[in-house]
Design an enzyme around this catalytic site. Sequence first.
Site, PDB file in Angstrom:
ATOM      1  N   LYS A 215      35.029  36.907  15.586  1.00  0.00           N
ATOM      2  CA  LYS A 215      36.426  37.408  15.108  1.00  0.00           C
ATOM      3  C   LYS A 215      37.668  37.354  16.357  1.00  0.00           C
ATOM      4  O   LYS A 215      37.044  38.029  17.248  1.00  0.00           O
ATOM      5  CB  LYS A 215      36.421  38.580  14.239  1.00  0.00           C
ATOM      6  CG  LYS A 215      37.763  38.823  13.620  1.00  0.00           C
ATOM      7  CD  LYS A 215      37.928  40.192  12.786  1.00  0.00           C
ATOM      8  CE  LYS A 215      38.615  41.178  13.865  1.00  0.00           C
ATOM      9  NZ  LYS A 215      39.978  40.867  14.469  1.00  0.00           N
TER      10      LYS A 215
ATOM     11  N   GLU B  54      32.157  46.382  25.662  1.00  0.00           N
ATOM     12  CA  GLU B  54      33.092  46.270  26.859  1.00  0.00           C
ATOM     13  C   GLU B  54      34.218  46.880  26.668  1.00  0.00           C
ATOM     14  O   GLU B  54      35.167  46.373  25.869  1.00  0.00           O
ATOM     15  CB  GLU B  54      33.169  44.863  27.240  1.00  0.00           C
ATOM     16  CG  GLU B  54      33.289  44.666  28.758  1.00  0.00           C
ATOM     17  CD  GLU B  54      34.866  44.496  29.083  1.00  0.00           C
ATOM     18  OE1 GLU B  54      35.470  45.421  29.405  1.00  0.00           O
ATOM     19  OE2 GLU B  54      35.201  43.377  29.140  1.00  0.00           O
TER      20      GLU B  54
ATOM     21  N   CYS C 246      41.270  45.417  30.891  1.00  0.00           N
ATOM     22  CA  CYS C 246      40.266  46.549  30.907  1.00  0.00           C
ATOM     23  C   CYS C 246      40.193  47.250  32.198  1.00  0.00           C
ATOM     24  O   CYS C 246      39.824  48.486  32.420  1.00  0.00           O
ATOM     25  CB  CYS C 246      39.421  46.409  29.981  1.00  0.00           C
ATOM     26  SG  CYS C 246      38.327  44.836  30.325  1.00  0.00           S
TER      27      CYS C 246
ATOM     28  N   GLU D 265      44.321  55.488  29.710  1.00  0.00           N
ATOM     29  CA  GLU D 265      44.523  53.913  29.876  1.00  0.00           C
ATOM     30  C   GLU D 265      45.884  53.604  29.348  1.00  0.00           C
ATOM     31  O   GLU D 265      46.093  53.900  28.088  1.00  0.00           O
ATOM     32  CB  GLU D 265      43.413  53.246  29.081  1.00  0.00           C
ATOM     33  CG  GLU D 265      43.583  51.705  29.478  1.00  0.00           C
ATOM     34  CD  GLU D 265      42.318  51.100  28.878  1.00  0.00           C
ATOM     35  OE1 GLU D 265      42.017  51.184  27.697  1.00  0.00           O
ATOM     36  OE2 GLU D 265      41.862  49.926  29.445  1.00  0.00           O
TER      37      GLU D 265
END
Length: 497
Positions: A189, A265, A299, A396
Site C-alpha cells: 500500500k 522503520e 526519517c 520529530e
Amino acid sequence: MTTITLETPVTGKYEQPVGLFINNEFIKGKKGQEFEVINPTNEKVICKVHEALEEDVDIAVAAARKAFASGSEYRTMSTARRGKLLLDLADLFEKNIDTLAAIESLDNGKSITMAKGDVGACIGCLRYYGGWADKIHGKVITTAEGTFAYTKREAVGVCGQIIPWNFPLLMWAWKIGPAIACGCTVVLKTAEQTPLSGLYAAKLCKEAGFPPGVVNVISGFGKTAGAAIANHMDIDKVAFTGSTLVGRSILKASASSNLKKVTLELGGKSPNIVFEDADIDEAISWVNFGIFYNHGQCCCAGSRIYVQESIYDEFVKKFKERAQKNVVGDPFHKDTFQGPQVSQLQYDRIMDYIKIGKDEGATIETGGERHGDVGYFIQPTIFSNVNHDMKIMQEEIFGPVCAIAKFKDIDDVLNIGNDSTYGLAAAVHTKNLNTAIKVSDGLKAGTVWVNQYNMLHWSLPFGGFRQSGIGRELGKAALENYTQIKTVSINMKGALF
Ligand code: ADP
C-alpha cells in the site's frame, strides 16, 4: 477508467495507471470509491485514483496467496529466474527513469534532480536484490555422529508492505526488492498523498514478466486499507515505514490478529555533531544536506545539530549563509534543491513547530516563514539558542527546520546526543580518527555517518535503535525479514532404545 493521460514538463503527455494493481491488472475498487491526488506545488488536483477498502485488501491478499501456492508458476521458478525478474525490472526503471522521476516530482514535490537520484537508487537496490535471489541458503550443522542436520531459509509468504510519502518510489523498491529475492509475494500500500509512482512501477512489474499476483500495489488510506493489512489473518508479515505512532498500532494489530512478523522503520531526531577540528566548510555542506535534503522529510534527517563551543559562532554564521543559498521553488526547475512540503497537513504541522520554537524562546537565525504564495513551501529554517528540553530539540518535525546547540567535549555530546527516545541515525564531523570511532561507538543509533550525511546505500543495513524501529532494511540484513529458518534433523542410526 483505470488509466488516464497526465502531463509533466519533462515527459509531456504520458499514460498514468490509477486503478488498483491486483493480479497484474488495474482494476476499480469493489465500492468504486476514488480519492484526489494533490500537486503540492500548486495545491491543485492532479487526478483521482481508485481507493482500496478492506474488501479490496482481501482480494489482493487472495491473489498474493494464490501466487504463493506450491506448484504455482512463481513457486516453481528457479531462483535465478526470480532474480532475473528484478534485474529486468531494474532495466525497465532505467528505461523509464525520466517518467518515473517526473511523476515523483509532480506528486511528491521533490526536485527533479533529487527524484532522478531516487530512481537511480531504486535501480541499484533492485539489481542488488536480483543478485541475491540465487544466493540465499542454509547451513549444514553437525551435532553428533549419526545425525545429519541442516537449515533452510524459506520464504515467509504473503507480505503486507505499507510505505510513506517522502520517498514513494525508493520505499517501494526497498520493500519489493528483498521480498521477491526471498520468494515472497506482496500486497503493497502506497501512501495516500503519493500513489502515482508506485502504480507506474507496478505496470513495469507486469512488463518485466512477474506472474500475476506476485506484486499487488494498492492506493488507500491508513485507517482503512493500511489497518486491513495490519490486521489481516492471511498476511504472514508486515513491513512498515512511517511514524512511530502508526508503527505501534501495526505491532498491536499483529499481536491481536495472527502474530504476523513485523518490521518497522520509524521516526528519528538524529544528532549531527561537529567537532572543532572538522573542516568547517565541508561540515557545513553536509549539515545543510543532512537537514534540508528532501525538504527535511527524512526519517534520518540530521535535525539536532551540536557544534563544539570554540567554533560555534563561526559555524552558525556560515551555516546560515549556506542555507540561504538553497534554491527553493518549482521542483521541475533544474536548479531547485527544495520543493514544497508534501501536503497542507504537513505544512501546518511544521509551521506549528516553528511557532512553538519561537514561543519557547529559541532564536530564528534564518527562515521561519512560508516561501511564496502558492504551494506548501517553507523557508529553510535554523533555530539557535535552543535548550535541550525544548520541543523543537526533542520531537520529530519532518520539515526544513533544525535546532543548533553547543557542546563542550565528547562526554557532553554523547550525553545530550543520546538523550532521545529515537535512535535511527547520527553523524560526527572530525579529522581525528579516534574521536570519530569513540563517538560512533558511543552513539545509540542504527547508522552513524562520519564526515558525511544521508549517504545510504542498498548494500548497507539501515534501521533504528530504540523507538526508531525493529529490524533492518537493505543489505543482506533485509533478507532475514523475508525468510524464516527451517531446521531439518535426520536420524541415521536407528531406534532410540
Ligand atoms: P505520516 O504521518 O508521515 O503521514 P504515517 O505513519 O501516518 O506517516 O503514514 C505512513 C504510512 O502508514 C502511510 O501509507 C499511511 O497510509 C499508513 N498508515 C497510517 N495509519 C495507519 C494505520 N492505522 N494502520 C496502517 N497503516 C497506516
